[in-house]
Enzyme design. Structure first.
Site, mmCIF file in Angstrom:
data_model
loop_
_atom_site.group_PDB
_atom_site.id
_atom_site.type_symbol
_atom_site.label_atom_id
_atom_site.label_comp_id
_atom_site.label_asym_id
_atom_site.label_seq_id
_atom_site.Cartn_x
_atom_site.Cartn_y
_atom_site.Cartn_z
ATOM 1 N N LYS A 14 20.289 -40.982 -23.547
ATOM 2 C CA LYS A 14 19.411 -40.846 -22.380
ATOM 3 C C LYS A 14 18.122 -41.613 -22.625
ATOM 4 O O LYS A 14 17.460 -41.409 -23.638
ATOM 5 C CB LYS A 14 19.109 -39.357 -22.148
ATOM 6 C CG LYS A 14 20.363 -38.562 -21.801
ATOM 7 C CD LYS A 14 20.073 -37.075 -21.742
ATOM 8 C CE LYS A 14 20.256 -36.428 -23.094
ATOM 9 N NZ LYS A 14 20.059 -34.973 -23.080
ATOM 10 N N LEU A 15 17.789 -42.497 -21.690
ATOM 11 C CA LEU A 15 16.627 -43.374 -21.866
ATOM 12 C C LEU A 15 15.477 -42.986 -20.957
ATOM 13 O O LEU A 15 14.621 -43.804 -20.644
ATOM 14 C CB LEU A 15 17.041 -44.831 -21.592
ATOM 15 C CG LEU A 15 18.319 -45.338 -22.274
ATOM 16 C CD1 LEU A 15 18.607 -46.782 -21.878
ATOM 17 C CD2 LEU A 15 18.213 -45.234 -23.788
ATOM 18 N N GLY A 63 17.115 -44.736 -17.402
ATOM 19 C CA GLY A 63 18.523 -44.461 -17.169
ATOM 20 C C GLY A 63 19.227 -43.974 -18.415
ATOM 21 O O GLY A 63 18.674 -43.185 -19.189
ATOM 22 N N ASN A 112 19.926 -31.489 -28.421
ATOM 23 C CA ASN A 112 18.748 -30.697 -28.044
ATOM 24 C C ASN A 112 17.937 -30.245 -29.252
ATOM 25 O O ASN A 112 17.788 -29.041 -29.511
ATOM 26 C CB ASN A 112 19.181 -29.475 -27.219
ATOM 27 C CG ASN A 112 18.881 -29.667 -25.741
ATOM 28 O OD1 ASN A 112 18.128 -30.545 -25.346
ATOM 29 N ND2 ASN A 112 19.484 -28.836 -24.910
ATOM 30 N N GLY A 161 13.884 -29.693 -18.746
ATOM 31 C CA GLY A 161 15.110 -29.382 -18.006
ATOM 32 C C GLY A 161 15.852 -30.618 -17.535
ATOM 33 O O GLY A 161 16.982 -30.523 -17.062
ATOM 34 N N GLY A 188 17.195 -33.023 -19.264
ATOM 35 C CA GLY A 188 18.404 -33.260 -20.053
ATOM 36 C C GLY A 188 19.552 -32.347 -19.643
ATOM 37 O O GLY A 188 20.723 -32.752 -19.638
ATOM 38 N N ASP A 189 19.201 -31.118 -19.278
ATOM 39 C CA ASP A 189 20.242 -30.157 -18.884
ATOM 40 C C ASP A 189 20.820 -30.538 -17.523
ATOM 41 O O ASP A 189 22.022 -30.401 -17.276
ATOM 42 C CB ASP A 189 19.664 -28.742 -18.842
ATOM 43 C CG ASP A 189 18.881 -28.433 -20.104
ATOM 44 O OD1 ASP A 189 19.293 -28.922 -21.168
ATOM 45 O OD2 ASP A 189 17.866 -27.731 -20.013
ATOM 46 N N TYR A 230 9.019 -16.810 -28.301
ATOM 47 C CA TYR A 230 9.007 -15.450 -28.876
ATOM 48 C C TYR A 230 10.457 -14.972 -28.798
ATOM 49 O O TYR A 230 10.833 -14.240 -27.879
ATOM 50 C CB TYR A 230 8.048 -14.543 -28.096
ATOM 51 C CG TYR A 230 6.623 -15.035 -28.205
ATOM 52 C CD1 TYR A 230 5.780 -14.537 -29.193
ATOM 53 C CD2 TYR A 230 6.165 -16.053 -27.376
ATOM 54 C CE1 TYR A 230 4.489 -15.034 -29.333
ATOM 55 C CE2 TYR A 230 4.877 -16.560 -27.518
ATOM 56 C CZ TYR A 230 4.052 -16.046 -28.497
ATOM 57 O OH TYR A 230 2.780 -16.542 -28.639
ATOM 58 N N ARG A 231 11.262 -15.484 -29.716
ATOM 59 C CA ARG A 231 12.713 -15.277 -29.600
ATOM 60 C C ARG A 231 13.358 -14.872 -30.920
ATOM 61 O O ARG A 231 14.574 -14.666 -30.950
ATOM 62 C CB ARG A 231 13.361 -16.560 -29.049
ATOM 63 C CG ARG A 231 13.306 -17.745 -29.999
ATOM 64 C CD ARG A 231 13.575 -19.086 -29.343
ATOM 65 N NE ARG A 231 14.824 -19.187 -28.633
ATOM 66 C CZ ARG A 231 15.269 -20.318 -28.040
ATOM 67 N NH1 ARG A 231 14.548 -21.433 -28.121
ATOM 68 N NH2 ARG A 231 16.407 -20.343 -27.409
HETATM 69 O O1 CKP Z 1 16.078 -30.618 -23.112
HETATM 70 P P1 CKP Z 1 15.644 -29.926 -21.873
HETATM 71 O O2 CKP Z 1 14.193 -30.177 -21.532
HETATM 72 O O3 CKP Z 1 16.543 -30.233 -20.726
HETATM 73 O O4 CKP Z 1 15.824 -28.359 -22.206
HETATM 74 C C1 CKP Z 1 14.990 -27.335 -21.761
HETATM 75 C C2 CKP Z 1 15.442 -25.961 -22.189
HETATM 76 O O5 CKP Z 1 16.643 -23.820 -23.749
HETATM 77 C C3 CKP Z 1 14.470 -24.888 -21.734
HETATM 78 O O6 CKP Z 1 14.997 -24.256 -20.601
HETATM 79 C C4 CKP Z 1 14.379 -23.915 -22.887
HETATM 80 O O7 CKP Z 1 14.657 -22.619 -22.503
HETATM 81 C C5 CKP Z 1 15.388 -24.432 -23.897
HETATM 82 O O8 CKP Z 1 15.525 -25.821 -23.599
HETATM 83 C C6 CKP Z 1 14.883 -24.137 -25.306
HETATM 84 O O9 CKP Z 1 15.361 -23.185 -25.914
HETATM 85 O O10 CKP Z 1 13.979 -24.892 -25.765
HETATM 86 MG MG MG Z 2 17.226 -31.955 -24.053
#
Ligand code: CKP
Ligand code: MG
Length: 323
Positions: free
Chosen positions: A235-236, A240, A165, A265, A267-268, A104-105
Protein backbone atom coordinates in the site's frame (compact mmCIF):
# COMPACT_ATOMS: atom_id res chain seq x y z
CA UNK A 1 -19.15 -17.53 5.55
CA UNK A 2 -17.12 -15.58 3.01
CA UNK A 3 -14.54 -14.18 5.42
CA UNK A 4 -13.83 -14.94 9.08
CA UNK A 5 -11.31 -13.14 11.27
CA UNK A 6 -9.84 -13.26 14.77
CA UNK A 7 -9.00 -10.12 16.70
CA UNK A 8 -9.67 -7.56 19.36
CA UNK A 9 -12.15 -4.73 19.08
CA UNK A 10 -12.09 -1.92 21.59
CA UNK A 11 -14.03 1.17 22.45
CA UNK A 12 -12.22 4.17 20.99
CA UNK A 13 -12.36 7.58 22.67
CA UNK A 14 -11.46 10.65 20.65
CA UNK A 15 -11.19 14.12 22.21
CA UNK A 16 -13.63 16.58 20.67
CA UNK A 17 -10.86 19.09 20.13
CA UNK A 18 -7.41 18.82 18.61
CA UNK A 19 -4.27 19.17 20.70
CA UNK A 20 -2.57 17.43 23.62
CA UNK A 21 -5.04 15.09 25.23
CA UNK A 22 -4.13 16.12 28.78
CA UNK A 23 -6.27 19.23 28.16
CA UNK A 24 -9.20 17.34 26.68
CA UNK A 25 -12.40 17.53 28.66
CA UNK A 26 -14.89 15.76 26.41
CA UNK A 27 -14.66 12.77 24.17
CA UNK A 28 -16.72 10.94 21.58
CA UNK A 29 -16.81 7.17 21.72
CA UNK A 30 -16.92 4.67 18.88
CA UNK A 31 -15.85 1.10 18.37
CA UNK A 32 -12.69 0.16 16.47
CA UNK A 33 -10.50 -2.82 15.77
CA UNK A 34 -8.62 -3.65 12.60
CA UNK A 35 -10.32 -7.01 12.04
CA UNK A 36 -13.88 -5.87 12.65
CA UNK A 37 -13.23 -2.76 10.56
CA UNK A 38 -12.53 -5.07 7.62
CA UNK A 39 -15.39 -7.45 8.40
CA UNK A 40 -17.82 -4.54 8.68
CA UNK A 41 -16.53 -3.11 5.40
CA UNK A 42 -17.24 -6.46 3.76
CA UNK A 43 -20.65 -6.81 5.40
CA UNK A 44 -21.64 -3.37 4.11
CA UNK A 45 -20.91 -4.67 0.61
CA UNK A 46 -23.15 -7.68 1.17
CA UNK A 47 -20.56 -10.34 2.02
CA UNK A 48 -21.06 -12.83 4.86
CA UNK A 49 -18.52 -12.33 7.62
CA UNK A 50 -17.84 -13.75 11.05
CA UNK A 51 -15.78 -12.56 14.01
CA UNK A 52 -13.91 -14.78 16.47
CA UNK A 53 -13.11 -12.88 19.65
CA UNK A 54 -13.84 -12.19 23.28
CA UNK A 55 -15.21 -9.11 25.04
CA UNK A 56 -15.64 -8.39 28.73
CA UNK A 57 -18.91 -8.77 30.60
CA UNK A 58 -19.19 -4.99 30.85
CA UNK A 59 -20.87 -2.02 29.20
CA UNK A 60 -18.11 -1.59 26.61
CA UNK A 61 -18.38 -5.27 25.66
CA UNK A 62 -22.12 -4.82 25.21
CA UNK A 63 -21.54 -1.71 23.09
CA UNK A 64 -19.12 -3.59 20.82
CA UNK A 65 -21.34 -6.64 20.45
CA UNK A 66 -24.35 -4.52 19.55
CA UNK A 67 -22.37 -2.46 17.05
CA UNK A 68 -20.60 -5.34 15.31
CA UNK A 69 -23.77 -7.42 15.18
CA UNK A 70 -25.74 -4.41 14.05
CA UNK A 71 -23.41 -4.01 11.08
CA UNK A 72 -24.29 -7.53 9.99
CA UNK A 73 -21.22 -9.47 11.17
CA UNK A 74 -21.85 -12.90 12.73
CA UNK A 75 -20.84 -12.84 16.42
CA UNK A 76 -21.73 -16.43 17.27
CA UNK A 77 -18.00 -17.07 17.88
CA UNK A 78 -17.46 -14.05 20.12
CA UNK A 79 -17.49 -15.03 23.77
CA UNK A 80 -18.20 -12.86 26.80
CA UNK A 81 -15.47 -13.30 29.40
CA UNK A 82 -16.80 -13.24 32.99
CA UNK A 83 -13.94 -11.30 34.60
CA UNK A 84 -11.47 -9.78 32.10
CA UNK A 85 -12.40 -6.28 30.85
CA UNK A 86 -13.02 -5.03 27.32
CA UNK A 87 -10.02 -3.06 26.02
CA UNK A 88 -10.27 0.66 25.31
CA UNK A 89 -8.03 3.13 23.50
CA UNK A 90 -7.70 6.83 22.92
CA UNK A 91 -6.83 8.64 19.71
CA UNK A 92 -5.19 12.01 20.26
CA UNK A 93 -5.35 14.34 17.27
CA UNK A 94 -2.48 16.81 17.48
CA UNK A 95 -3.22 18.15 13.99
CA UNK A 96 -5.47 17.01 11.15
CA UNK A 97 -3.28 14.08 10.07
CA UNK A 98 -1.02 13.72 13.10
CA UNK A 99 -2.52 11.09 15.37
CA UNK A 100 -1.22 9.37 18.52
CA UNK A 101 -2.85 6.27 19.92
CA UNK A 102 -2.89 5.15 23.60
CA UNK A 103 -3.98 1.61 24.42
CA UNK A 104 -5.52 0.29 27.65
CA UNK A 105 -5.81 -3.32 26.57
CA UNK A 106 -3.33 -5.38 28.59
CA UNK A 107 -5.07 -8.38 30.13
CA UNK A 108 -8.23 -7.62 28.15
CA UNK A 109 -10.79 -10.31 27.39
CA UNK A 110 -9.58 -10.61 23.78
CA UNK A 111 -5.95 -11.01 24.87
CA UNK A 112 -7.05 -14.21 26.68
CA UNK A 113 -8.04 -16.01 23.46
CA UNK A 114 -6.45 -19.47 23.15
CA UNK A 115 -6.29 -22.04 20.32
CA UNK A 116 -9.28 -23.80 21.90
CA UNK A 117 -11.35 -20.62 21.37
CA UNK A 118 -11.41 -21.46 17.66
CA UNK A 119 -14.06 -23.80 16.27
CA UNK A 120 -12.52 -25.84 13.46
CA UNK A 121 -15.83 -26.04 11.57
CA UNK A 122 -16.22 -22.30 11.57
CA UNK A 123 -12.85 -21.87 9.83
CA UNK A 124 -13.44 -24.84 7.53
CA UNK A 125 -16.66 -23.36 6.15
CA UNK A 126 -15.11 -19.98 5.25
CA UNK A 127 -13.64 -18.95 1.92
CA UNK A 128 -11.05 -16.64 3.47
CA UNK A 129 -9.38 -16.36 6.86
CA UNK A 130 -8.34 -12.74 7.37
CA UNK A 131 -5.66 -12.06 9.99
CA UNK A 132 -3.58 -9.09 11.05
CA UNK A 133 -0.33 -8.78 12.98
CA UNK A 134 -2.16 -7.15 15.88
CA UNK A 135 -3.67 -10.36 17.26
CA UNK A 136 -0.34 -12.26 17.65
CA UNK A 137 1.04 -9.16 19.43
CA UNK A 138 -1.65 -9.24 22.14
CA UNK A 139 -0.28 -12.20 24.14
CA UNK A 140 1.62 -15.49 23.68
CA UNK A 141 -1.68 -17.41 23.79
CA UNK A 142 -3.20 -15.15 21.10
CA UNK A 143 -0.14 -15.84 18.99
CA UNK A 144 -0.70 -19.58 19.39
CA UNK A 145 -4.34 -19.11 18.44
CA UNK A 146 -3.33 -17.35 15.23
CA UNK A 147 -0.89 -20.07 14.19
CA UNK A 148 -3.48 -22.70 15.10
CA UNK A 149 -6.09 -20.97 12.92
CA UNK A 150 -3.70 -20.87 9.96
CA UNK A 151 -3.09 -24.59 10.41
CA UNK A 152 -6.86 -25.20 10.30
CA UNK A 153 -7.26 -22.98 7.23
CA UNK A 154 -4.57 -24.88 5.39
CA UNK A 155 -6.07 -28.21 6.38
CA UNK A 156 -9.42 -27.17 4.88
CA UNK A 157 -8.17 -25.28 1.83
CA UNK A 158 -9.24 -21.86 3.18
CA UNK A 159 -7.26 -18.93 1.72
CA UNK A 160 -5.27 -16.91 4.27
CA UNK A 161 -5.00 -13.15 3.79
CA UNK A 162 -2.62 -11.33 6.13
CA UNK A 163 -2.00 -7.66 6.96
CA UNK A 164 1.12 -7.27 9.17
CA UNK A 165 -0.42 -4.18 10.86
CA UNK A 166 2.74 -3.48 12.83
CA UNK A 167 2.00 -2.04 16.29
CA UNK A 168 5.29 -1.25 17.96
CA UNK A 169 3.57 -0.33 21.23
CA UNK A 170 2.45 -3.94 21.63
CA UNK A 171 5.72 -5.89 21.29
CA UNK A 172 9.46 -5.57 20.78
CA UNK A 173 10.88 -4.99 17.30
CA UNK A 174 12.74 -8.30 17.41
CA UNK A 175 9.67 -10.30 18.32
CA UNK A 176 7.50 -8.46 15.82
CA UNK A 177 9.99 -8.99 12.99
CA UNK A 178 10.36 -12.70 13.71
CA UNK A 179 6.65 -13.49 14.07
CA UNK A 180 5.40 -11.23 11.26
CA UNK A 181 7.94 -12.65 8.82
CA UNK A 182 6.78 -16.17 9.64
CA UNK A 183 3.13 -15.24 9.27
CA UNK A 184 3.69 -13.46 5.94
CA UNK A 185 5.37 -16.59 4.63
CA UNK A 186 2.37 -18.72 5.62
CA UNK A 187 -0.26 -16.50 4.01
CA UNK A 188 -1.64 -16.80 0.49
CA UNK A 189 -1.92 -13.04 0.12
CA UNK A 190 -0.09 -10.33 2.09
CA UNK A 191 -1.33 -6.73 2.23
CA UNK A 192 1.36 -4.49 3.73
CA UNK A 193 2.16 -0.80 4.04
CA UNK A 194 5.50 0.49 2.77
CA UNK A 195 6.65 1.26 6.31
CA UNK A 196 5.79 -2.29 7.40
CA UNK A 197 7.69 -3.78 4.46
CA UNK A 198 10.65 -1.56 5.23
CA UNK A 199 10.53 -2.59 8.89
CA UNK A 200 10.73 -6.25 7.84
CA UNK A 201 13.24 -6.03 4.98
CA UNK A 202 14.90 -2.60 4.88
CA UNK A 203 14.28 -0.35 1.89
CA UNK A 204 16.49 -2.18 -0.61
CA UNK A 205 19.48 0.09 -0.97
CA UNK A 206 19.90 1.48 -4.45
CA UNK A 207 16.38 0.73 -5.59
CA UNK A 208 15.31 4.40 -5.32
CA UNK A 209 15.65 4.95 -9.05
CA UNK A 210 13.69 8.17 -9.12
CA UNK A 211 10.41 6.32 -9.09
CA UNK A 212 10.21 6.56 -5.30
CA UNK A 213 7.51 4.51 -3.66
CA UNK A 214 6.82 2.45 -6.77
CA UNK A 215 10.34 1.06 -6.81
CA UNK A 216 10.32 0.31 -3.07
CA UNK A 217 6.89 -1.25 -3.65
CA UNK A 218 8.26 -3.60 -6.28
CA UNK A 219 11.36 -4.41 -4.22
CA UNK A 220 9.29 -5.15 -1.13
CA UNK A 221 6.64 -7.16 -3.01
CA UNK A 222 9.43 -9.34 -4.34
CA UNK A 223 10.78 -9.88 -0.84
CA UNK A 224 7.34 -10.94 0.40
CA UNK A 225 6.98 -13.40 -2.48
CA UNK A 226 10.34 -14.89 -1.57
CA UNK A 227 8.92 -15.74 1.86
CA UNK A 228 6.43 -18.05 0.20
CA UNK A 229 3.15 -16.14 -0.14
CA UNK A 230 1.43 -16.33 -3.54
CA UNK A 231 0.71 -12.63 -3.93
CA UNK A 232 1.80 -9.44 -2.20
CA UNK A 233 0.23 -5.99 -2.27
CA UNK A 234 2.14 -2.96 -1.04
CA UNK A 235 0.00 0.00 0.00
CA UNK A 236 1.48 3.30 -1.13
CA UNK A 237 -0.98 5.68 0.55
CA UNK A 238 -2.39 8.37 -1.74
CA UNK A 239 -0.31 6.98 -4.61
CA UNK A 240 -2.25 3.73 -4.70
CA UNK A 241 -0.88 0.20 -4.36
CA UNK A 242 1.62 -2.06 -6.05
CA UNK A 243 0.84 -5.74 -6.43
CA UNK A 244 2.91 -8.71 -7.51
CA UNK A 245 2.31 -12.40 -8.07
CA UNK A 246 4.74 -14.86 -9.62
CA UNK A 247 3.17 -13.92 -13.02
CA UNK A 248 2.42 -10.19 -13.01
CA UNK A 249 3.12 -6.96 -11.18
CA UNK A 250 1.58 -3.55 -11.51
CA UNK A 251 1.05 -0.17 -9.89
CA UNK A 252 -2.62 0.67 -9.37
CA UNK A 253 -3.06 4.44 -8.92
CA UNK A 254 -4.86 5.79 -5.86
CA UNK A 255 -8.06 7.84 -5.65
CA UNK A 256 -7.79 11.54 -4.89
CA UNK A 257 -9.65 12.97 -1.90
CA UNK A 258 -10.22 16.65 -1.06
CA UNK A 259 -9.41 16.36 2.61
CA UNK A 260 -8.25 13.79 5.15
CA UNK A 261 -10.47 13.80 8.24
CA UNK A 262 -8.85 10.78 9.93
CA UNK A 263 -6.12 8.52 8.46
CA UNK A 264 -6.74 5.58 10.83
CA UNK A 265 -8.63 2.62 9.37
CA UNK A 266 -7.56 3.16 5.76
CA UNK A 267 -5.64 -0.12 5.67
CA UNK A 268 -8.61 -2.07 6.98
CA UNK A 269 -10.86 -0.51 4.36
CA UNK A 270 -8.27 -1.40 1.74
CA UNK A 271 -8.37 -5.03 2.89
CA UNK A 272 -12.18 -5.03 2.71
CA UNK A 273 -12.00 -3.75 -0.87
CA UNK A 274 -9.45 -6.32 -2.01
CA UNK A 275 -11.29 -9.22 -0.36
CA UNK A 276 -14.62 -8.04 -1.74
CA UNK A 277 -13.17 -7.84 -5.24
CA UNK A 278 -11.75 -11.34 -4.96
CA UNK A 279 -15.08 -12.67 -3.63
CA UNK A 280 -16.82 -11.06 -6.62
CA UNK A 281 -14.38 -12.89 -8.92
CA UNK A 282 -12.59 -9.74 -10.14
CA UNK A 283 -9.03 -9.97 -11.47
CA UNK A 284 -6.44 -9.02 -8.82
CA UNK A 285 -5.83 -5.62 -10.43
CA UNK A 286 -9.51 -4.69 -10.12
CA UNK A 287 -9.66 -6.02 -6.56
CA UNK A 288 -6.67 -3.80 -5.69
CA UNK A 289 -8.42 -0.83 -7.31
CA UNK A 290 -11.47 -1.46 -5.12
CA UNK A 291 -9.12 -1.63 -2.12
CA UNK A 292 -7.62 1.75 -3.04
CA UNK A 293 -11.10 3.25 -3.41
CA UNK A 294 -12.33 2.09 -0.02
CA UNK A 295 -9.07 3.08 1.71
CA UNK A 296 -9.49 6.58 0.26
CA UNK A 297 -13.19 6.81 1.15
CA UNK A 298 -12.45 5.84 4.78
CA UNK A 299 -10.01 8.70 5.42
CA UNK A 300 -12.56 11.35 4.43
CA UNK A 301 -14.71 10.54 7.47
CA UNK A 302 -13.90 10.57 11.20
CA UNK A 303 -13.75 7.11 12.78
CA UNK A 304 -12.59 3.75 11.43
CA UNK A 305 -15.86 2.29 10.13
CA UNK A 306 -18.05 5.32 9.52
CA UNK A 307 -16.59 5.98 6.05
CA UNK A 308 -16.86 2.39 4.80
CA UNK A 309 -19.17 2.50 1.76
CA UNK A 310 -22.06 0.29 0.71
CA UNK A 311 -22.30 -0.81 -2.95
CA UNK A 312 -24.03 2.36 -4.07
CA UNK A 313 -21.57 4.72 -2.40
CA UNK A 314 -18.64 2.65 -3.63
CA UNK A 315 -19.82 2.84 -7.23
CA UNK A 316 -20.32 6.59 -6.92
CA UNK A 317 -16.91 7.08 -5.34
CA UNK A 318 -15.14 4.98 -7.97
CA UNK A 319 -16.76 6.83 -10.82
CA UNK A 320 -15.75 10.16 -9.31
CA UNK A 321 -19.29 11.17 -8.34
CA UNK A 322 -18.68 10.52 -4.67
CA UNK A 323 -16.22 13.31 -3.94
O1 CKP B 1 -3.97 0.09 10.02
P1 CKP B 1 -5.26 0.78 10.27
O2 CKP B 1 -5.10 2.26 10.52
O3 CKP B 1 -6.24 0.51 9.18
O4 CKP B 1 -5.83 0.10 11.61
C1 CKP B 1 -6.55 0.75 12.61
C2 CKP B 1 -7.01 -0.16 13.72
O5 CKP B 1 -7.08 -2.38 15.61
C3 CKP B 1 -7.73 0.60 14.81
O6 CKP B 1 -9.11 0.42 14.65
C4 CKP B 1 -7.26 -0.01 16.11
O7 CKP B 1 -8.31 -0.43 16.90
C5 CKP B 1 -6.37 -1.17 15.68
O8 CKP B 1 -5.93 -0.82 14.37
C6 CKP B 1 -5.25 -1.34 16.70
O9 CKP B 1 -5.34 -2.24 17.53
O10 CKP B 1 -4.28 -0.53 16.64
MG1 MG C 1 -2.75 -0.96 8.84
Amino acid sequence: MDVVSIGETMVLFTPREQGQMRYSRSYTSRIAGAETNTLIGLAKLGHRTGWISQVGQDEFGAQIMAAVRGEGVDTSQTAVHPSAPTGVFYKERLQEVSVRVYYYRQGSAASLLVPESIDENYIARAKYLYLTGITPALSPNCREAVFHAIGLARKHGVQVVFDPNLRRKLWSDEEAREVLTRLCGMADLVLAGISEGTFLFGDGEGNEDGDGKKSSGSYLAERFLQLGCKAAILKLGAEGAYYATGMEQKLVPGFKVDHVADPVGAGDGFAAGVLSGLLDGLPLEEAVRRGCAIGAAVVTVNGDIEGLPDRELLAAFMSGRGE
